[in-house]
Design a protein around this motif. Structure first.
Motif, PDB file in Angstrom:
ATOM      1  N   MET A  21       0.835  -1.198   0.000  1.00  8.28           N
ATOM      2  CA  MET A  21       0.000   0.000   0.000  1.00  8.28           C
ATOM      3  C   MET A  21       0.868   1.246   0.000  1.00  8.28           C
ATOM      4  SD  MET A  21      -2.871  -0.949   2.891  1.00  8.28           S
ATOM      5  CE  MET A  21      -3.795  -2.497   2.836  1.00  8.28           C
ATOM      6  N   LYS A  22       0.318   2.306  -0.585  1.00 11.77           N
ATOM      7  CA  LYS A  22       0.924   3.628  -0.510  1.00 11.77           C
ATOM      8  C   LYS A  22      -0.108   4.551   0.141  1.00 11.77           C
ATOM      9  CE  LYS A  22       3.165   5.220  -4.057  1.00 11.77           C
ATOM     10  NZ  LYS A  22       3.442   5.785  -5.421  1.00 11.77           N
ATOM     11  N   LEU A  23       0.251   5.095   1.305  1.00 10.29           N
ATOM     12  CA  LEU A  23      -0.650   5.985   2.022  1.00 10.29           C
ATOM     13  C   LEU A  23      -0.110   7.404   1.899  1.00 10.29           C
ATOM     14  CD1 LEU A  23      -1.178   3.922   5.327  1.00 10.29           C
ATOM     15  CD2 LEU A  23      -2.155   3.531   3.059  1.00 10.29           C
ATOM     16  N   MET A  70     -15.151  11.217  -9.542  1.00 13.61           N
ATOM     17  CA  MET A  70     -14.910  10.586  -8.250  1.00 13.61           C
ATOM     18  C   MET A  70     -13.642  11.087  -7.570  1.00 13.61           C
ATOM     19  SD  MET A  70     -17.160   8.571  -7.085  1.00 13.61           S
ATOM     20  CE  MET A  70     -18.775   8.057  -7.636  1.00 13.61           C
ATOM     21  N   GLY A  71     -12.712  11.653  -8.317  1.00 16.59           N
ATOM     22  CA  GLY A  71     -11.489  12.162  -7.718  1.00 16.59           C
ATOM     23  C   GLY A  71     -10.593  11.045  -7.193  1.00 16.59           C
ATOM     24  N   ASP A  72      -9.515  11.422  -6.530  1.00 16.42           N
ATOM     25  CA  ASP A  72      -8.552  10.463  -5.987  1.00 16.42           C
ATOM     26  C   ASP A  72      -8.435  10.641  -4.480  1.00 16.42           C
ATOM     27  OD1 ASP A  72      -7.933   9.422  -8.473  1.00 16.42           O
ATOM     28  OD2 ASP A  72      -6.341  10.886  -8.822  1.00 16.42           O
ATOM     29  N   GLY A  73      -8.509   9.536  -3.760  1.00 16.28           N
ATOM     30  CA  GLY A  73      -8.244   9.551  -2.334  1.00 16.28           C
ATOM     31  C   GLY A  73      -6.757   9.419  -2.063  1.00 16.28           C
ATOM     32  N   ALA A  74      -6.420   9.028  -0.824  1.00 13.42           N
ATOM     33  CA  ALA A  74      -5.014   9.029  -0.401  1.00 13.42           C
ATOM     34  C   ALA A  74      -4.394   7.641  -0.348  1.00 13.42           C
ATOM     35  CB  ALA A  74      -4.896   9.690   0.980  1.00 13.42           C
ATOM     36  N   VAL A  75      -5.133   6.607  -0.737  1.00 11.37           N
ATOM     37  CA  VAL A  75      -4.632   5.242  -0.578  1.00 11.37           C
ATOM     38  C   VAL A  75      -4.678   4.497  -1.907  1.00 11.37           C
ATOM     39  CG1 VAL A  75      -5.049   3.001   0.525  1.00 11.37           C
ATOM     40  CG2 VAL A  75      -5.278   5.103   1.860  1.00 11.37           C
ATOM     41  N   THR A  76      -3.551   3.877  -2.250  1.00 16.56           N
ATOM     42  CA  THR A  76      -3.456   3.002  -3.412  1.00 16.56           C
ATOM     43  C   THR A  76      -2.930   1.653  -2.947  1.00 16.56           C
ATOM     44  OG1 THR A  76      -2.963   4.886  -4.841  1.00 16.56           O
ATOM     45  CG2 THR A  76      -2.461   2.701  -5.709  1.00 16.56           C
ATOM     46  N   ILE A  77      -3.553   0.574  -3.420  1.00 15.31           N
ATOM     47  CA  ILE A  77      -3.228  -0.774  -2.956  1.00 15.31           C
ATOM     48  C   ILE A  77      -2.954  -1.666  -4.161  1.00 15.31           C
ATOM     49  CG2 ILE A  77      -4.062  -2.785  -1.648  1.00 15.31           C
ATOM     50  CD1 ILE A  77      -5.991  -0.860  -0.202  1.00 15.31           C
TER      51      ILE A  77
END
Length: 275
Positions: A98-100, A202-209
């Motif tokens: 994950m990248k937070l 929807m935009g982008d949040g802060a977490v990519t998994i």
């Protein structure tokens, strides 16, 4: 009476079909990642005693979290370089990373023991035991690129507005413990412009998994609460399933209580083999 000779019909027999008329099959998944026991070579167990103590703590935490729920954290900040190297070798790298984004930015790597996560960042150096790291849930939908509801669709946008309305409605109505709601784009008619429009709104949040098993599963948090883009790729990196999910955390990234219990037993096996 002699039967007259008749020429065979054309288009039949060997050599009459083009050689390039062959069937082409989609590549099947391959190379699934599975748990493989690994015991680091240690000449003197006393030299890695601090790391073994951490492994004992992690195993105990796995049992506790599996039975009672919640999460547990074990600090790694005080380990020496030698102990840290041994611990990294023992824990290995599992399926999920994950990248937070945020302050501090945190890199998360699941170990080969499901439910045991290693978190690294400025001022963050620990192992977290639980279904999924707490910060992955807490930070997920903090906007990195804000959602833009009401954005008019460009030419070619057909079904995106209805799908966005469905996802937004489910997001507003979401409550803890609610069943996951899935919009399966693979099974629905859509245009490339629909996909681009949905991603923009929807935009982008802060977490990519990234979850690696059969192929890859790439999960991206939207800036809209509880909304995730979940895409499955086969071993040839071809997109085979494209969905949006409304849930706290997509199931593919979560370690189950049974996984944690199993991890506790495996860690103790490694400790026993070293000692």
């Amino acid at each position: 009476m002699q039967t007259p000779f008749v020429m065979p019909p054309t288009g039949f027999g060997p050599g009459t079909q083009a050689e390039d008329d062959t069937l082409e099959y989609i590549a099947l998944p391959s190379g699934m990642r599975t748990y493989t026991p690994h015991t680091p070579d240690v000449d003197d167990p006393a030299s890695v005693a601090p790391a073994l103590a951490v492994l004992h703590q992690i195993a105990h935490a796995c049992d506790t979290v599996a039975a009672d729920g919640g999460r547990a954290q074990v600090s790694l900040a005080e380990l020496s370089d030698a102990a840290r190297k041994f611990l990294a070798d023992t824990l290995g790298q599992g399926e999920v990373s994950m990248k937070l984004r945020g302050v501090p930015a945190i890199a998360v790597q699941e170990s080969v023991f499901a439910g045991v996560w290693v978190l690294r960042g400025a001022g963050v150096d620990m192992a977290e035991i639980g279904p999924v790291p707490e910060q992955a849930v807490a930070r997920a939908h903090l906007p990195q690129r804000p959602a833009t509801p009401g954005t008019p669709g460009a030419p070619g946008v057909v079904n995106a507005p209805a799908l966005l309305e469905e996802l937004t409605d489910k997001s507003r109505a979401w409550t803890h413990g609610a069943p996951v709601h899935v919009v399966n784009l693979t099974l629905l008619p859509h245009t490339p412009e629909d996909l681009d429009h949905m991603a923009t709104v929807m935009g982008d949040g802060a977490v990519t998994i990234l979850s690696r098993g059969y192929g890859n599963c790439r999960i991206t948090a939207a800036a809209v609460p509880h909304v995730w883009r979940v895409q499955f790729f086969n071993s040839s990196d071809t997109l085979i399933l494209d969905t949006w999910e409304v849930t706290e955390m997509p199931e593919v990234a979560i370690a189950a209580p049974e996984d944690l219990s199993d991890s506790a037993a495996r860690i103790r096996d490694v400790i026993g083999a070293i000692q």
